[in-house]
Write an enzyme that holds these catalytic residues in place. Structure first.
Site, PDB file in Angstrom:
ATOM      1  N   ARG A 145       0.828  -1.218   0.000  1.00  9.04           N
ATOM      2  CA  ARG A 145       0.000   0.000   0.000  1.00  9.04           C
ATOM      3  C   ARG A 145       0.860   1.265   0.000  1.00  9.04           C
ATOM      4  NH1 ARG A 145      -3.860  -1.658   4.585  1.00  9.04           N
ATOM      5  NH2 ARG A 145      -5.149  -3.286   3.656  1.00  9.04           N
ATOM      6  N   ARG A 154      -3.230   6.679   1.116  1.00  6.71           N
ATOM      7  CA  ARG A 154      -3.720   7.853   1.846  1.00  6.71           C
ATOM      8  C   ARG A 154      -2.723   8.486   2.815  1.00  6.71           C
ATOM      9  NH1 ARG A 154      -8.988   5.527   4.436  1.00  6.71           N
ATOM     10  NH2 ARG A 154      -7.772   3.611   4.235  1.00  6.71           N
ATOM     11  N   ARG A 166      -7.166  12.098  -4.388  1.00  8.04           N
ATOM     12  CA  ARG A 166      -8.395  11.431  -3.945  1.00  8.04           C
ATOM     13  C   ARG A 166      -9.512  12.445  -3.667  1.00  8.04           C
ATOM     14  NH1 ARG A 166     -12.243   9.024  -2.973  1.00  8.04           N
ATOM     15  NH2 ARG A 166     -12.591   7.138  -1.751  1.00  8.04           N
ATOM     16  N   ASP A 189      -6.972  -2.514  -7.049  1.00 13.22           N
ATOM     17  CA  ASP A 189      -7.609  -3.109  -5.886  1.00 13.22           C
ATOM     18  C   ASP A 189      -7.919  -4.564  -6.192  1.00 13.22           C
ATOM     19  OD1 ASP A 189     -10.216  -3.678  -4.056  1.00 13.22           O
ATOM     20  OD2 ASP A 189      -8.985  -2.109  -3.161  1.00 13.22           O
ATOM     21  N   TYR A 245     -15.069 -11.552   0.463  1.00 16.50           N
ATOM     22  CA  TYR A 245     -15.752 -10.292   0.172  1.00 16.50           C
ATOM     23  C   TYR A 245     -17.059 -10.532  -0.573  1.00 16.50           C
ATOM     24  CZ  TYR A 245     -11.934  -7.249   1.688  1.00 16.50           C
ATOM     25  OH  TYR A 245     -11.003  -6.579   2.446  1.00 16.50           O
TER      26      TYR A 245
END
Length: 355
Positions: free
Chosen positions: A31, A35, A44, A81, A159
């Site tokens: 990652r 962020r 973003r 992703d 998921y």
């Protein structure tokens, strides 16, 4: 296509993955595009998450941001992703602020498998990922190699059945106990789709592939051996066979099964060149489990980056001493957290490169 890409100037990561000698320990961070970087937060603020993923120029920009910021990174990983696979199978995936990924129409009963659009035309449904990879590979100008990736079947199934994240994965595990055959059918669909997806990533320019079995921690040895291991094994075998058949570059492959400390020996013997380990695993024990012929990757606790710089250096040194320099790629034991200070990341990367 590969011959048209700029020459690779730093092959440290690929050398370590293949078990060759390196001048310094290679390092990258799961990652690493995300962020915690102010430049990513700015990006973003203008675009939603999946718009960035699905727009090659934006995915490329996000991928390059940490490479521009940190001179000591030895790899880029394409910004994408793992849930693009359920999307390609026809499922809706939304990224909700403060919640994370949500699949509003999950698979509830085995008959719901029929609603999936399979087989998947990868080039058609996920062509934007390949365009991003090719664009990024060129824009990197050979500075570092580019990693492609996918989620593993069991993790994706979680998921798709849970409808999002879960602390127990009890709905997905219910399938394993109540609908064994249908679970295997779903996992096979996912293994085939992931295999094709990874081959296309190499065709587009990916130089190493990582498979994320992030939900391995919810399984014990018995369930893992039945519902995870066979499918990640199949992916490795299928990808390597297809790359050979199609005359594509044989790239190293990494398996990262978070929480699967009980399966390291098995993971080391299914064809992956690199086995990633999370921060709960002792590197010395990991090496004993995998043997001398597999590269290890990991495994600093992501929270260690909260420590004072002097303490962070100490934690990093202890980790490096346990792994040694041979057949090793430094990383965190899981993805970096959004509130991390980039300066602490720089401290970690620089310390790794003292070796």
């Amino acid at each position: 296509m590969a011959s048209t890409f700029p020459d690779l100037k730093n092959d440290r990561l690929l050398r370590a993955a293949r078990g060759e000698s390196v001048d310094r320990i290679p390092v990258w961070i799961m990652r690493q595009a995300g962020r915690y970087l102010p430049e990513f937060r700015e990006l973003r603020s203008k675009y939603d998450f999946f718009t960035i993923c699905q727009t090659p120029a934006l995915a490329c920009e996000a991928t390059l941001q940490p490479i521009r910021r940190f001179d000591d990174l030895d790899a880029a990983i394409i910004f994408s992703d793992i849930l693009v696979i359920p999307q390609a199978l026809g499922m809706v995936v939304e990224m909700k602020p403060g919640v994370g990924p949500v699949l509003p129409s999950p698979l509830v009963k085995p008959d719901d498998i029929k609603s999936l659009k399979f087989p998947v035309n990868i080039r058609e449904t996920l062509g934007y990922v390949m365009e991003a990879i090719t664009l990024t590979r060129n824009k990197l100008e050979g500075k570092v190699p580019l990693i492609g990736f996918s989620g593993a079947p069991w993790t994706l199934m979680c998921y798709m059945v849970e409808g999002g994240g879960s602390k127990t994965m009890s709905k997905a595990k219910l399938w394993l106990y109540q609908y064994r055959t249908k679970s295997q059918e779903l996992l096979s669909i996912l293994a085939d789709t992931v295999s094709d997806y990874l081959v296309e990533q190499v065709r587009a320019g990916a130089q190493l592939l990582q498979v994320f079995e992030s939900s391995a921690e919810y399984l014990g040895p018995e369930l893992f051996n039945q519902f995870a291991l066979p499918y990640i094994t199949k992916i490795n075998k299928t990808v390597k066979e297809k790359l050979k058949q199609e005359g594509l570059e044989k790239v190293p492959m990494t398996i990262f099964a978070k929480g699967a400390h009980y399966a390291l020996e098995e993971l080391a013997n299914i064809g992956y060149e690199v086995v990633g380990i999370d921060w709960t695993v002792d590197p010395v024990q990991a090496r004993k489990s995998v043997g001398p012929n597999v590269t290890l990757q990991g495994n600093l606790d992501p929270c260690a980056l909260y420590a004072r710089p002097s303490d962070l250096i100490e934690h990093t040194c202890k980790m490096l001493n346990k792994f040694g320099k041979s057949r090793y790629i430094a990383n965190l034991g899981h993805g970096i957290y959004p509130d991390m200070d980039p300066e602490h990341v720089k401290t970690f990367l620089k310390e790794v490169h003292t070796r």
